[in-house]
Design an enzyme around this catalytic site. Structure first.
Site, PDB file in Angstrom:
ATOM      1  N   GLY A 306     -41.793  49.998  10.909  1.00  0.00           N
ATOM      2  CA  GLY A 306     -43.117  49.561  11.310  1.00  0.00           C
ATOM      3  C   GLY A 306     -44.056  50.724  11.568  1.00  0.00           C
ATOM      4  O   GLY A 306     -45.273  50.591  11.486  1.00  0.00           O
ATOM      5  N   ASP A 422     -37.140  52.894  24.486  1.00  0.00           N
ATOM      6  CA  ASP A 422     -36.793  52.253  23.210  1.00  0.00           C
ATOM      7  C   ASP A 422     -35.422  52.724  22.731  1.00  0.00           C
ATOM      8  O   ASP A 422     -35.247  53.072  21.564  1.00  0.00           O
ATOM      9  CB  ASP A 422     -37.868  52.534  22.157  1.00  0.00           C
ATOM     10  CG  ASP A 422     -37.870  51.497  21.037  1.00  0.00           C
ATOM     11  OD1 ASP A 422     -37.257  50.419  21.216  1.00  0.00           O
ATOM     12  OD2 ASP A 422     -38.472  51.756  19.981  1.00  0.00           O
TER      13      ASP A 422
END
Length: 609
Positions: A306, A422
Site C-alpha cells: 500500500g 506496526d
C-alpha cells in the site's frame, strides 16, 4: 439516526468558530472552579461554575468527597488535584486509588497524556508487583502484603516494589507509578503525589486575550482557543487588538509568475527543516536521477504494498540495496518523516539499516540494506507450497529472540523511546542467516524515555495485531506495551501460522479463538498438536514461545511484560515460567467477531475430530 449523522457531519466539517463577542460566555468563563482548597481558571473547566467552552476538553474537573476534593481524570485514571499554580502552569496531582493504601483493587499504570502534560524531572518510575508466586525479584527495594484472591483467584499475598517500568515478572499483576526521587516513605509518596506542567496555549493566544481584558476559552467544534469579550470584537484572539503591522514591501509571488502551492511548499520545507535539524544523524540524500541509476530504471521489482513498490538496486560501491519508492498518495510526508526520523536514531543488529533517501517534491524513496530472505511472513504463511522451506522451531525461536532484542532497544536502548505501532511478520526482514531486522517505521512515534503514555488521534497498525487500548481507551493508555501485544500476536503466527485447517468462513460452531484453544492445551499440559511435526526436544521450546505470546497478548497493558522481561522468559527455563491468565477471561468483548475485518488469519483455528 439521521439527526445523529447530521450532528457528526456538522461536528467534522464545521469551521465556524463560536462568537468571540458572546457576553454570556464571557461572564461564565470569568468564574473560577472552586472545590476544597483548589481554585482553577483557564484551561480548566467543570462543575456548575465553568462550562465546556471555558477550558481544554482533557482538563475537566469535578468536585467529590462531599465537595472537599477536586478530581481530574486522565485516560481512565482518577487523580486528586492537590494544587494548581496558574502562573507557572504547574499542577500537583495524586492517584486517588492509592489514598487508602497500596492494596488497591484498581491495578493500572499511572497514565499521562503527553500532549497535555510534562512530568517534573525529579520524579522516577517504580513498578508495584502484586500476587507474586515465584521468587523475589533481584532488584526489589521493598515488599508488601495484599490479598487479591477476589480478583485473580490466587492465595499469594506477596507483593514487591521494583525500580523502573517493567512487567509482571512472575506475578499476577503490576502497576507503574511515579514517585519523587527523594522521598521519606513509598506509600506516603503515592499519597503526596507528583508535579506536572500543562502544555496548553504554548503560542500565547490566551495571554494576549486576557491582556486585552477578555476571557479565554476553547471552541468545542475545532478545539482552538477563542477570546470571549464583554463587547463585540472582530478578533478571535484579542478583545482590543493592536493595529496590524504594515504588509511587507515585496509580494510573495512576482508579477507574471504562477502562484506556488502553499501546502506543497510547506511540506517540502518541513522535510528540509528535518534534514538541517538532524545534520549528521540524517542518512545520505539522493537525487531522483540517482535512484533511477541505482535501480537500473526500476528493472527488478521485489514487492508491492500500500506504501508503494520495492526494487532491487546497487550502489556505486557495489552494495546491493532495497529501494522503497513511496506512492504519490502518501499525503503530506509525515509518514516519510516518521520513518527517516525514527530509524536515523537507531543502530542495532535487529533494526534494518537506512542507507539513504530521496525527497524531490512528489518523488520519495528510501534506500535500505538488502535482506536476501525477504520478509518473515513468507515463511509462516499457510499459503506457501509444500516444497517451500519451512523454518525449524530452533530457527523460529532465534528469530523471536532477535525481534525481542530489537524492540527492547527501541523501547529502552535509544536516547529517545521509539514506539513502532506496526509489528507484524510483513515488517520483519530476514538476512542470509535468517537474522531478523525490524523495518517500516512509517507509523512509529517518538517520545521521551520517561513518558509512559502517549497520545494518539487515530488508531495505528494492522488489523489482527493492534492492541485493544489503541482503538478503545477504556482498556488503558497507549504505550510501549501496545508493541508488546503486536509482538505476542506475531509469535502466535510464527508457531501456529502453518495450520492447514484455518478457515475464516467456517461455521461458528466449528471455530474458536486460537489463543483460547492454545491456553486450554497449555492448561491441560497436553502436547501441542500444531500443524507441523515437532520433535520431543523441540516441544519445550515451542511451549515456552506459546506461554510468552499469551503473556504478551493480555487484554490490559499493565498485565503484559516489558520486552526486557520477554527476553528473560525466552532465554530462561520452562519451569521458571508462570502460566499466564487466560487472555479472554478479563474482557471477552475484545474477541474479534466472526467475519470482522479486524480478525487476523492466525486468530482462528478449526478444531477437527
Amino acid at each position: 439516526m439521521n439527526n445523529f449523522i447530521h450532528f457528526v457531519i456538522l461536528l467534522v466539517f464545521s469551521e465556524t468558530p463560536l462568537s468571540s463577542s458572546t457576553p454570556e460566555l464571557y461572564r461564565n468563563c470569568s468564574n473560577h472552579f472552586r472545590c476544597g482548597d483548589v481554585v482553577a481558571g483557564f484551561p480548566f473547566w467543570g462543575g456548575d461554575q465553568r462550562p465546556r467552552e471555558c477550558g481544554h476538553p482533557g482538563l475537566k474537573l469535578h468536585c467529590d468527597y462531599n465537595d472537599t476534593a477536586a478530581i481530574l481524570e486522565i485516560i481512565g485514571v482518577r487523580y486528586r488535584v492537590i494544587k494548581i499554580d496558574q502562573e507557572t502552569k504547574r499542577l500537583k496531582i495524586a492517584r486517588d486509588d492509592y489514598e487508602s493504601g497500596i492494596c488497591t483493587q484498581n491495578i493500572q499504570d499511572t497514565t499521562l497524556d503527553d500532549t497535555l502534560f510534562v512530568s517534573a524531572p525529579d520524579y522516577v518510575n517504580f513498578t508495584l508487583l502484586y500476587a507474586c508466586t515465584s521468587h523475589i525479584p533481584i532488584n526489589a527495594t521493598a515488599d508488601f502484603n495484599c490479598s487479591l484472591k477476589s480478583i485473580y483467584g490466587v492465595n499469594s499475598t506477596k507483593g514487591f516494589i521494583v525500580p523502573g517500568d517493567t512487567g509482571p515478572m512472575g506475578c499476577f499483576a503490576s502497576a507503574t507509578v511515579l514517585v519523587p526521587e527523594q522521598r521519606k516513605g513509598f506509600e506516603q509518596a503515592l499519597i503526596d503525589g507528583f508535579v506536572v506542567e500543562w502544555k496548553v496555549d504554548d503560542e500565547g493566544y490566551c495571554q494576549k486575550c486576557m491582556a486585552s481584558k477578555g476571557e479565554c476559552g476553547i471552541n468545542p467544534l475545532n478545539e482552538t482557543a477563542v477570546c470571549y469579550c464583554q463587547e463585540p470584537s472582530s478578533s478571535l484572539k484579542e478583545c482590543h487588538p493592536l493595529p496590524a503591522a504594515a504588509p511587507p514591501a515585496v509580494a510573495a509571488n512576482e508579477p507574471g509568475k504562477p502562484k506556488v502551492s502553499s501546502s506543497k511548499v510547506e511540506n517540502h520545507t518541513r522535510v528540509e527543516a528535518f534534514i538541517i535539524q538532524h545534520g549528521s544523524l540524517a542518512p545520505k540524500k539522493f537525487s531522483y536521477s540517482e535512484i533511477q541509476k541505482i535501480t537500473n530504471s526500476f528493472a527488478d521489482k521485489l514487492g508491492q504494498g500500500g506504501y508503494g513498490s520495492v526494487y532491487k538496486g546497487k550502489l556505486l560501491d557495489g552494495r546491493i540495496v532495497a529501494v522503497k519508492v513511496l506512492s504519490n498518495s502518501k499525503g503530506n510526508g509525515q509518514e516519510f518523516i516518521n520513518e527517516v526520523a525514527s530509524i536515523s536514531r537507531t543502530s542495532h543488529v535487529n533494526i534494518v539499516t537506512l542507507l539513504g533517501f530521496c525527497y524531490e517534491r512528489s518523488k520519495r524513496a528510501l534506500i535500505y540494506e538488502f535482506m536476501s530472505n525477504g520478509s518473515l511472513d513468507k515463511f509462516i504463511n499457510n499459503q506457501r507450497s509444500p516444497e517451500d522451506h519451512q523454518l525449524a522451531i530452533k530457527t523460529l525461536h532465534e528469530i523471536a529472540l532477535g525481534i525481542a532484542r530489537g524492540l527492547e532497544y527501541l523501547h529502552r536502548g535509544c536516547t529517545t523511546r521509539i514506539l513502532h505501532f506496526d509489528i507484524k511478520p510483513q515488517n520483519i526482514l530476514l538476512d542470509t542467516n535468517f537474522c531478523p531486522k525490524i523495518s517500516d517505521f512509517g507509523l512509529a512515534k517518538l517520545c521521551e524515555t520517561r513518558d509512559t503514555i502517549v497520545s494518539m488521534t487515530r488508531a495505528r497498525g494492522t488489523c489482527g495485531y493492534i492492541a485493544p487500548e489503541v482503538f478503545c481507551r477504556s482498556f488503558g493508555g497507549v504505550s510501549y506495551k501496545s508493541d508488546v501485544y503486536s509482538y505476542g500476536m506475531m509469535i502466535l503466527d510464527m508457531v501456529g501460522g502453518r495450520r492447514k485447517n484455518v478457515n475464516l468462513e467456517m461455521s461458528h460452531s466449528s471455530e474458536i479463538y486460537f489463543p483460547t484453544w492454545l491456553y486450554k492445551q497449555l492448561e491441560k499440559s497436553e502436547k501441542l498438536n500444531l500443524d507441523r511435526v515437532i520433535a520431543e526436544e523441540e516441544e519445550e521450546m515451542t511451549r515456552k514461545m506459546m506461554i510468552v505470546s499469551l503473556w504478551c497478548i493480555q487484554t490490559f497493558p499493565s498485565d503484559r511484560p516489558s520486552m526486557s522481561r520477554v527476553l528473560e522468559m525466552l532465554q530462561g527455563s520452562l519451569e521458571d515460567l508462570p502460566n499466564p491468565p487466560n487472555p479472554m477471561n478479563s474482557a471477552t468483548a475484545v474477541r474479534p467477531p466472526q467475519n470482522s475485518s479486524t480478525t487476523s488469519s492466525s486468530s482462528l483455528i478449526h478444531i477437527t475430530g
